[in-house]
Structures are given as structure tokens and as C-alpha cells.
Design an enzyme around this catalytic site. Structure first.
Site, PDB file in Angstrom:
ATOM      1  N   ASP A  98       0.838  -1.201   0.000  1.00 51.12           N
ATOM      2  CA  ASP A  98       0.000   0.000   0.000  1.00 51.12           C
ATOM      3  C   ASP A  98       0.873   1.252   0.000  1.00 51.12           C
ATOM      4  O   ASP A  98       2.101   1.161   0.085  1.00 51.12           O
ATOM      5  CB  ASP A  98      -0.982  -0.009   1.189  1.00 51.12           C
ATOM      6  CG  ASP A  98      -0.340  -0.543   2.482  1.00 51.12           C
ATOM      7  OD1 ASP A  98       0.899  -0.494   2.594  1.00 51.12           O
ATOM      8  OD2 ASP A  98      -1.083  -1.005   3.359  1.00 51.12           O
TER       9      ASP A  98
ATOM     10  N   ASP B 272      -7.992  -3.379  14.339  1.00 55.40           N
ATOM     11  CA  ASP B 272      -9.383  -3.580  13.909  1.00 55.40           C
ATOM     12  C   ASP B 272      -9.477  -4.680  12.850  1.00 55.40           C
ATOM     13  O   ASP B 272     -10.474  -4.786  12.147  1.00 55.40           O
ATOM     14  CB  ASP B 272      -9.965  -2.267  13.360  1.00 55.40           C
ATOM     15  CG  ASP B 272      -9.210  -1.758  12.131  1.00 55.40           C
ATOM     16  OD1 ASP B 272      -8.184  -2.379  11.743  1.00 55.40           O
ATOM     17  OD2 ASP B 272      -9.637  -0.743  11.544  1.00 55.40           O
TER      18      ASP B 272
ATOM     19  N   HIS C 140      -7.809  -4.893  10.125  1.00 53.19           N
ATOM     20  CA  HIS C 140      -7.574  -4.544   8.720  1.00 53.19           C
ATOM     21  C   HIS C 140      -6.354  -5.285   8.195  1.00 53.19           C
ATOM     22  O   HIS C 140      -5.477  -5.685   8.956  1.00 53.19           O
ATOM     23  CB  HIS C 140      -7.487  -3.026   8.501  1.00 53.19           C
ATOM     24  CG  HIS C 140      -6.282  -2.349   9.071  1.00 53.19           C
ATOM     25  ND1 HIS C 140      -6.355  -1.141   9.718  1.00 53.19           N
ATOM     26  CD2 HIS C 140      -4.977  -2.701   9.092  1.00 53.19           C
ATOM     27  CE1 HIS C 140      -5.135  -0.783  10.097  1.00 53.19           C
ATOM     28  NE2 HIS C 140      -4.289  -1.706   9.736  1.00 53.19           N
TER      29      HIS C 140
ATOM     30  N   GLU D   5      -9.891  -1.591   5.338  1.00 58.36           N
ATOM     31  CA  GLU D   5     -10.554  -1.393   6.626  1.00 58.36           C
ATOM     32  C   GLU D   5     -11.828  -2.242   6.678  1.00 58.36           C
ATOM     33  O   GLU D   5     -12.287  -2.743   5.648  1.00 58.36           O
ATOM     34  CB  GLU D   5     -10.910   0.092   6.793  1.00 58.36           C
ATOM     35  CG  GLU D   5      -9.699   1.029   6.783  1.00 58.36           C
ATOM     36  CD  GLU D   5      -8.932   1.060   8.119  1.00 58.36           C
ATOM     37  OE1 GLU D   5      -9.016   0.084   8.901  1.00 58.36           O
ATOM     38  OE2 GLU D   5      -8.236   2.058   8.355  1.00 58.36           O
TER      39      GLU D   5
HETATM   40  P1  PGA Z   1       1.736  -2.330  12.750  1.00 54.19           P
HETATM   41  O1  PGA Z   1       0.577  -2.159  11.682  1.00 54.19           O
HETATM   42  O2  PGA Z   1       2.618  -3.421  12.238  1.00 54.19           O
HETATM   43  O3  PGA Z   1       2.439  -0.995  12.753  1.00 54.19           O
HETATM   44  O4  PGA Z   1       1.098  -2.664  14.039  1.00 54.19           O
HETATM   45  C1  PGA Z   1      -0.046  -3.282  11.165  1.00 54.19           C
HETATM   46  C2  PGA Z   1      -1.195  -2.846  10.288  1.00 54.19           C
HETATM   47  O5  PGA Z   1      -1.791  -1.780  10.544  1.00 54.19           O
HETATM   48  O6  PGA Z   1      -1.531  -3.571   9.343  1.00 54.19           O
END
Ligand code: PGA
Length: 261
Positions: free
Chosen positions: A68, A137, A139, A144
Site C-alpha cells: 500500500d 481492527d 484490517h 478497513e
Molecule cells: P503495525 O501495523 O505493524 O504498525 O502494528 C499493522 C497494520 O496496521 O496492518
């Protein structure tokens, strides 16, 4: 799905690096799918450490695709995922910028960025191993809750929670872009091997919902349940809410060596 409950984030990093190196040894022209965020950083440091120690396979033919990218940051912004992945991994492995691809967030590129990224992934022959994190959450990439389980690369709007979560990388939450380009859940499903890393207690509920809950767009990471080859590496706190945790560990401990991950 193969779920491997481990003790620590260091163990997650070592095993994840093993998986990635095995793919590169087997296929010198491998296509790696790379995630940003905090979770994969120990894995990337481990890969760089092995490379610098002369213990790693050659990355000379490897190509990389990011999951992304933020929309709206100035070109070359240090928090763009392009710049982040170069800084954290690919520069140190000697993988040149011409072999690292990401969706195009420039104003001119944006309208067709999704279609063009899908075409680039296809032209590369698809992703051999896709590194993934998981949001609190649930995602996956920047898909999302509510994202279509069949979605393709496209622009999305971040939730306020995700912007707050990512504010640690910026001066303030107001500087976190609202829009992103992200591989879709359907795009991610086309990678041949999905390697989900989860560390820390903030991921426990999301991980349990993703692998033991119902398949639903309300829990985007539950789409993993549709994929034939998923490896989940979780430290003790991220695995803490898994109902079948003890069984997953028994399976891993009894795994024949020839099987690999
Ligand atoms: P993080 O993010 O590795 O910084 O916890 C993971 C994500 O949001 O997919």
C-alpha cells in the site's frame, strides 16, 4: 491455515526471515510482497543482519511489491511507504529502486493507479510470499472493515482509528493522510503464500477474530481463511486470545521437518 504461537517477537522475526530466505533460495527471481508498519521491522532487521554477515541468499534477481501507499504526501516523503521500505530493507539488501514497485499516488497517476498496479503484479508473475501485518481492527493492508473480500488495488479512506494508530510516525495526527492506495483483499489472496506476523497484546483480539471467527467483510483479515497457504507467526501476547492456541502449538511441535512452513 498454519498458526504458530511463539514466545517472543524475536522468534517471529527469525522464523519469518527463514521463510522469506527459503523462497529466495528456491527461486532466485522471487517476487516478495512487503508490508510496512512496526511489526515486520524485526524481520527486516534480521534479513539485513544475515545479508551483511554473508549468510543470506542472493537478492540480485528479486523483485518487490509493497502492499500500500499513502496518497497526498510529497514525493520522497520519509514516511511514504516507498521511502520506508527502501530505508528499512531493500537498500540494505542491494535491491535497487527499479526492482521495488508500489502503487502510484501522484495526482496524475492516481486515477489509473489500481489497474496499473494489478497489471504490474500480473506481469511479474504474481507474489511468491506476501508479508502481512494485522490492524487492531483486523484490517489487512489498508483494507478497513467493510472492504470487499474480492477487492482489487484501489484508493481507500482510512478510519480515524488507523490515522491515530499511524500518527506515531508523523508530527501529529493531522499530518497523517486520509487517503491511501492499497492492494485489495482479492489481490492479496492471489499471492502464493501469505505470511502474517502479529506481535503484542493489541493484536490479540483481531487475530482471534481473523482466524477463529466468521468470514466477514467486517473482519477483513478473516479473508485469510480462503487462502490455501497461510502461515501466521504470533508472539505469546498476540496469540493470547486464540481458543485453540495449545493445539496449534502441538501441531507445530509435531511437524515433520520435510514439510517446512
Ligand atoms: P503495525 O501495523 O505493524 O504498525 O502494528 C499493522 C497494520 O496496521 O496492518
Amino acid at each position: 491455515m498454519e498458526i504458530v504461537p511463539l514466545e517472543s517477537a524475536e522468534q517471529v522475526a527469525v522464523l519469518a526471515a527463514d521463510v522469506i530466505e527459503t523462497v529466495v533460495r528456491r527461486r532466485p527471481g522471487a517476487v516478495l510482497g512487503l508490508a510496512t508498519g512496526s511489526t515486520p521491522l524485526p524481520t527486516y532487521r534480521e534479513l539485513v543482519r544475515r545479508h551483511e554477515a554473508g549468510l543470506a541468499p542472493s537478492y540480485d534477481g528479486v523483485r518487490c511489491f509493497t502492499l500500500d501507499e499513502y496518497v497526498g504526501l510529497p514525493a520522497g516523503h520519509p514516511e511514504s511507504y516507498r521511502a520506508t521500505i527502501a530505508r528499512e530493507l531493500t537498500d540494505a539488501l542491494g535491491i535497487g529502486a527499479d526492482r521495488v514497485h508500489g502503487p502510484d499516488p501522484t495526482p496524475d497517476g492516481l486515477p489509473m493507479a489500481g489497474e496499473r498496479y494489478e497489471a504490474a503484479l500480473e506481469a511479474a508473475g504474481g507474489v511468491d510470499v506476501q508479508v502481512l501485518g494485522i490492524g487492531g481492527d483486523a484490517h489487512l493492508a489498508f483494507n478497513e472493515p467493510g472492504s470487499s473480500l474480492g477487492s482489487r488495488t484501489r484508493m481507500k479512506t482510512l478510519t480515524e482509528q488507523t490515522r491515530r494508530d499511524n500518527a506515531r510516525f508523523f508530527d501529529s495526527v493531522d499530518d497523517v493522510p486520509r487517503h491511501v492506495l492499497t492492494q485489495g483483499l482479492g489481490t492479496i489472496l492471489r499471492a502464493r503464500h501469505l505470511l502474517l506476523l502479529a506481535t503484542g497484546p493489541g493484536k490479540a483480539a483481531a487475530l482471534a477474530a481473523a482466524v477463529e471467527g466468521p468470514l466477514t467483510a467486517s473482519c477483513p483479515a478473516s479473508v485469510l481463511q480462503l487462502h490455501p497457504h497461510v502461515t501466521v507467526l504470533a508472539d505469546a501476547s498476540a496469540a493470547g486470545a486464540l481458543a485453540r492456541r495449545a493445539h496449534y502449538r502441538e501441531v507445530y511441535d509435531a511437524k515433520p521437518e520435510w514439510q517446512g512452513l
